[in-house]
Design an enzyme around this catalytic site. Sequence first.
Site, PDB file in Angstrom:
ATOM      1  NE  ARG A 107      -3.885   0.600   1.904  1.00  0.00           N
ATOM      2  CZ  ARG A 107      -5.114   0.673   2.426  1.00  0.00           C
ATOM      3  NH1 ARG A 107      -5.333   1.430   3.496  1.00  0.00           N
ATOM      4  NH2 ARG A 107      -6.122   0.013   1.892  1.00  0.00           N
ATOM      5  CD  GLN A 137     -13.016  -1.984  -0.603  1.00  0.00           C
ATOM      6  OE1 GLN A 137     -12.176  -1.900   0.260  1.00  0.00           O
ATOM      7  NE2 GLN A 137     -14.221  -2.483  -0.390  1.00  0.00           N
ATOM      8  CG  ASP A 221     -13.556   6.348  -1.234  1.00  0.00           C
ATOM      9  OD1 ASP A 221     -13.566   6.211   0.012  1.00  0.00           O
ATOM     10  OD2 ASP A 221     -12.522   6.210  -1.920  1.00  0.00           O
TER      11      ASP A 221
HETATM   12  N1  NVA Z   1      -9.962   6.592  -1.536  1.00  0.00           N
HETATM   13  C1  NVA Z   1      -9.587   6.236  -0.197  1.00  0.00           C
HETATM   14  C2  NVA Z   1      -9.817   4.778   0.034  1.00  0.00           C
HETATM   15  C3  NVA Z   1      -9.465   4.294   1.425  1.00  0.00           C
HETATM   16  C4  NVA Z   1      -9.639   2.817   1.581  1.00  0.00           C
HETATM   17  C5  NVA Z   1      -8.133   6.606   0.057  1.00  0.00           C
HETATM   18  O1  NVA Z   1      -7.307   6.391  -0.848  1.00  0.00           O
HETATM   19  O2  NVA Z   1      -7.817   7.125   1.127  1.00  0.00           O
HETATM   20  N1   CP Z   2     -11.237  -0.104   2.389  1.00  0.00           N
HETATM   21  C1   CP Z   2      -9.968  -0.196   2.837  1.00  0.00           C
HETATM   22  O1   CP Z   2      -9.028  -0.456   2.085  1.00  0.00           O
HETATM   23  O2   CP Z   2      -9.826   0.010   4.172  1.00  0.00           O
HETATM   24  P1   CP Z   2      -8.476   0.191   5.003  1.00  0.00           P
HETATM   25  O3   CP Z   2      -7.896   1.534   4.623  1.00  0.00           O
HETATM   26  O4   CP Z   2      -8.902   0.136   6.426  1.00  0.00           O
HETATM   27  O5   CP Z   2      -7.516  -0.911   4.651  1.00  0.00           O
END
Ligand code: NVA
Ligand code: CP
Length: 307
Positions: A107, A137, A221
Amino acid sequence: MPGAPIKHFLQLADFSRDEIEWVFERTRLIKDRFKRYEFYQPLADRTLAMVFEKASTRTRVSFEAGMYQMGGSVIHLTTGDSQLGRAEPIEDTARVISRMVDLVMIRTYEQAKIETFAAHSRVPVINGLTNEYHPCQILADIYTFIEHRGSIAGRTVAWIGDANNMAYTWLQAARLLGFTLHVSTPPGYPLDARLAPPGPHFRFFADPLDAARGVDLVNTDVWTSMGFEAENEVRRRAFARWQVDATLMRAARPDALFMHCLPAHRGEEVTEDVLEGPQSVVFDEAENRLHAQKALMEYLLLGRNVR
Ligand code: NVA
Ligand code: CP
């Protein structure tokens, strides 16, 4: 690098429709076995390394629990507690980690970072969210739709809110799986044409109500994704009309579902009544991260050589 090319999951479009359908079929089977407490550990002795440069609850817990449930083990790394935070090159990190583990989940910020990592990795790499995409996701979300409503092919889905990693992954899914995505984002927050090439699989609407009209699924989102926190206040004002509330849900089909990848901000992108209402399947989506990613890890490590 010797040997056959390695299969990565850096974006949804790395998989064909057939591969995605295979993963959904395995998700169903793996979930069913798990619910019946049936022992299924095809990944015994396999190790997953997870590298987090951004916060996470769902992604961490689902990958970690999933790997242990399948008999393997997990190593959790963050920028702060590894040499990544002290500027060791990604290329070197990839060459080192991938000599020691069987699978890597990352990530991070720019997609280019995981592309670089994958190019130097001996083992499959999974995108656990980048600025551009969140393919794990979407696997869980579309599997959730299928569980509730059957095939998503030919359906219409609305994306209301930010032109972010989730939006771009839904766009890839629409093209791959044969459904239509209605997108509505506020002025000043357009889709990036490089990530959203035009095609019959999506239509843009200036008005979020128009985007929601007659759809089978409404999606939103957060207005401010991780890494963009400095824009929070400006975005809150710009996105105010892009809130998913009961009025917007009424524009959709009466049996439309509501999805949000979570975490959610009640009273911002979605109202409490919609998030907690009967059309919302947000906690099913969260649970299905576990099952879908177990199927994904199984596919990347074992292919179709499974029982
Ligand atoms: N669009 C959000 C998704 C979090 C799971 C982000 O990137 O912060
Ligand atoms: N939806 C999602 O990826 O959640 P987290 O940021 O908690 O991993």
